[in-house]
Motif scaffolding. Structure first.
Motif, short mmCIF file in Angstrom:
data_model
loop_
_atom_site.label_atom_id
_atom_site.label_comp_id
_atom_site.label_asym_id
_atom_site.label_seq_id
_atom_site.Cartn_x
_atom_site.Cartn_y
_atom_site.Cartn_z
N TRP A 186 39.92 -29.93 10.70
CA TRP A 186 40.16 -30.44 12.05
C TRP A 186 39.38 -31.73 12.28
CZ3 TRP A 186 43.54 -27.86 15.24
CH2 TRP A 186 43.63 -28.33 16.56
N LYS A 187 40.06 -32.76 12.79
CA LYS A 187 39.43 -34.02 13.16
C LYS A 187 39.32 -34.02 14.69
CE LYS A 187 41.48 -37.97 13.60
NZ LYS A 187 42.29 -39.13 13.49
N ALA A 188 38.12 -33.97 15.18
CA ALA A 188 37.90 -33.84 16.63
C ALA A 188 38.35 -35.09 17.39
CB ALA A 188 36.43 -33.60 16.91
N ASP A 189 38.80 -34.89 18.62
CA ASP A 189 39.17 -35.97 19.53
C ASP A 189 38.46 -35.70 20.84
OD1 ASP A 189 40.28 -37.92 21.08
OD2 ASP A 189 42.33 -37.20 20.96
N HIS A 190 37.28 -36.31 21.02
CA HIS A 190 36.47 -36.11 22.23
C HIS A 190 36.68 -37.22 23.26
CE1 HIS A 190 34.28 -32.77 20.47
NE2 HIS A 190 34.07 -33.50 19.39
N ARG A 230 47.27 -35.84 15.33
CA ARG A 230 46.03 -36.61 15.46
C ARG A 230 44.80 -35.80 15.10
NH1 ARG A 230 46.60 -35.02 20.90
NH2 ARG A 230 44.67 -34.59 22.03
N PHE A 231 44.91 -34.48 15.13
CA PHE A 231 43.78 -33.62 14.80
C PHE A 231 43.63 -33.38 13.30
CE2 PHE A 231 44.89 -32.21 19.17
CZ PHE A 231 43.70 -32.56 19.78
N ALA A 232 44.62 -33.77 12.50
CA ALA A 232 44.58 -33.54 11.05
C ALA A 232 43.70 -34.58 10.38
CB ALA A 232 45.99 -33.59 10.47
N SER A 233 42.95 -34.14 9.39
CA SER A 233 42.13 -35.07 8.61
C SER A 233 43.04 -35.95 7.77
CB SER A 233 41.17 -34.29 7.70
OG SER A 233 41.92 -33.58 6.73
N ASP A 234 42.52 -37.07 7.29
CA ASP A 234 43.31 -37.98 6.46
C ASP A 234 43.83 -37.29 5.21
OD1 ASP A 234 42.93 -40.02 8.26
OD2 ASP A 234 41.41 -41.06 7.08
N GLU A 235 43.06 -36.35 4.68
CA GLU A 235 43.44 -35.66 3.45
C GLU A 235 44.72 -34.85 3.61
OE1 GLU A 235 40.29 -35.50 4.75
OE2 GLU A 235 39.44 -36.96 3.36
N GLU A 236 44.95 -34.29 4.78
CA GLU A 236 46.14 -33.45 4.98
C GLU A 236 47.18 -34.07 5.90
OE1 GLU A 236 45.09 -29.68 6.85
OE2 GLU A 236 43.41 -30.65 7.84
N PHE A 237 46.87 -35.23 6.47
CA PHE A 237 47.74 -35.86 7.46
C PHE A 237 49.13 -36.18 6.92
CE2 PHE A 237 49.22 -39.89 9.41
CZ PHE A 237 49.46 -39.42 10.68
N VAL A 238 49.20 -36.87 5.80
CA VAL A 238 50.49 -37.33 5.27
C VAL A 238 51.38 -36.14 4.91
CG1 VAL A 238 51.62 -38.65 3.44
CG2 VAL A 238 49.49 -39.49 4.46
N GLU A 239 50.81 -35.17 4.21
CA GLU A 239 51.59 -33.99 3.80
C GLU A 239 52.04 -33.20 5.02
OE1 GLU A 239 50.83 -29.80 1.49
OE2 GLU A 239 49.72 -31.56 0.80
N LEU A 240 51.16 -33.06 6.00
CA LEU A 240 51.51 -32.30 7.20
C LEU A 240 52.57 -33.03 8.03
CD1 LEU A 240 50.93 -29.69 8.71
CD2 LEU A 240 49.01 -30.83 9.83
N ALA A 241 52.51 -34.35 8.06
CA ALA A 241 53.52 -35.13 8.79
C ALA A 241 54.90 -34.92 8.16
CB ALA A 241 53.15 -36.60 8.81
N ALA A 242 54.96 -34.95 6.85
CA ALA A 242 56.23 -34.73 6.15
C ALA A 242 56.73 -33.31 6.38
CB ALA A 242 56.06 -35.00 4.66
N GLN A 262 35.17 -29.22 17.07
CA GLN A 262 36.44 -28.93 17.70
C GLN A 262 37.37 -28.23 16.72
OE1 GLN A 262 39.20 -32.19 19.02
NE2 GLN A 262 38.16 -31.83 20.95
N ASN A 263 38.16 -27.30 17.24
CA ASN A 263 39.16 -26.61 16.43
C ASN A 263 40.32 -26.21 17.34
OD1 ASN A 263 38.43 -24.16 17.76
ND2 ASN A 263 36.74 -23.90 16.31
N ARG A 284 41.29 -29.80 26.77
CA ARG A 284 40.28 -30.33 27.67
C ARG A 284 40.57 -29.84 29.08
NH1 ARG A 284 38.06 -36.35 28.84
NH2 ARG A 284 36.47 -35.65 30.26
N VAL A 285 39.60 -29.17 29.66
CA VAL A 285 39.72 -28.68 31.03
C VAL A 285 38.54 -29.22 31.83
CG1 VAL A 285 39.75 -26.64 32.49
CG2 VAL A 285 40.90 -26.59 30.28
N VAL A 286 38.85 -29.87 32.94
CA VAL A 286 37.82 -30.38 33.84
C VAL A 286 37.84 -29.46 35.07
CG1 VAL A 286 37.04 -32.37 35.17
CG2 VAL A 286 38.23 -32.71 33.00
N PRO A 287 36.87 -28.55 35.18
CA PRO A 287 36.91 -27.54 36.24
C PRO A 287 37.06 -28.13 37.66
CG PRO A 287 35.20 -27.00 34.66
CD PRO A 287 35.72 -28.36 34.29
#
Length: 145
Positions: A138-142, A107-119, A5-6, A12-15
């Motif tokens: 990218w951290k996928a959310d399926h 929620r899509f950010a990896s733990d490595e960039e999550f904190v910095e991106l949140a700030a 996922q990216n 998400r589209v359900v036709p």
């Protein structure tokens, strides 16, 4: 194996729901309106034509709320999950200035960039789209509705 996922493919589209059901409800409502004009008041079939339109309007409302109610509950769960993730990583809760949309985008950010991106999201008042575009890992959310 799940598809990677990216930003380009995360929506998400359900036709059957987004295209088929919505189109059928829309076309049915148009046909019901046409049917009302084909059966003017005080002639046979007018009440039935109005009731048919009311049924399609009810169907359209059900269609809308069947999607928005679960999404609202899911959004609250995501915010709680991201708040917990931020607490685990930093020992602090998410900044209260972070909007629901911003927290959901994170929620899509990896733990490595999550904190910095949140700030950064709070400091620069980034939109959810800007946050998603800024994510490198990218951290996928399926498992979303």
């Amino acid at each position: 194996m799940k598809k990677i996922q990216n930003y380009a493919n995360h929506r998400r589209v359900v036709p059957g729901f987004h295209f088929a059901a919505s189109s059928l409800l829309f076309l049915g409502a148009i046909a019901a309106i046409v049917n009302i004009f084909r059966h003017p008041p005080y002639t046979g079939g007018f009440i039935s034509a109005v009731l048919l339109l009311v049924m399609f309007i009810c169907g359209m409302l059900l269609f809308w709320f069947a999607r928005t109610f679960p999404l609202r509950a899911q959004d609250r769960a995501i915010r709680a999950e991201e708040n917990l993730r931020h607490y685990v990583l930093t020992g602090k809760l998410l900044d209260i200035r972070l909007s629901m949309g911003q927290a959901i985008a994170l929620r899509f950010a990896s733990d490595e960039e999550f904190v910095e991106l949140a700030a950064k999201a709070v400091a620069a008042n980034m939109s959810p789209e800007e946050i998603k575009k800024a994510i490198v890992q990218w951290k996928a959310d399926h498992h979303r509705a």
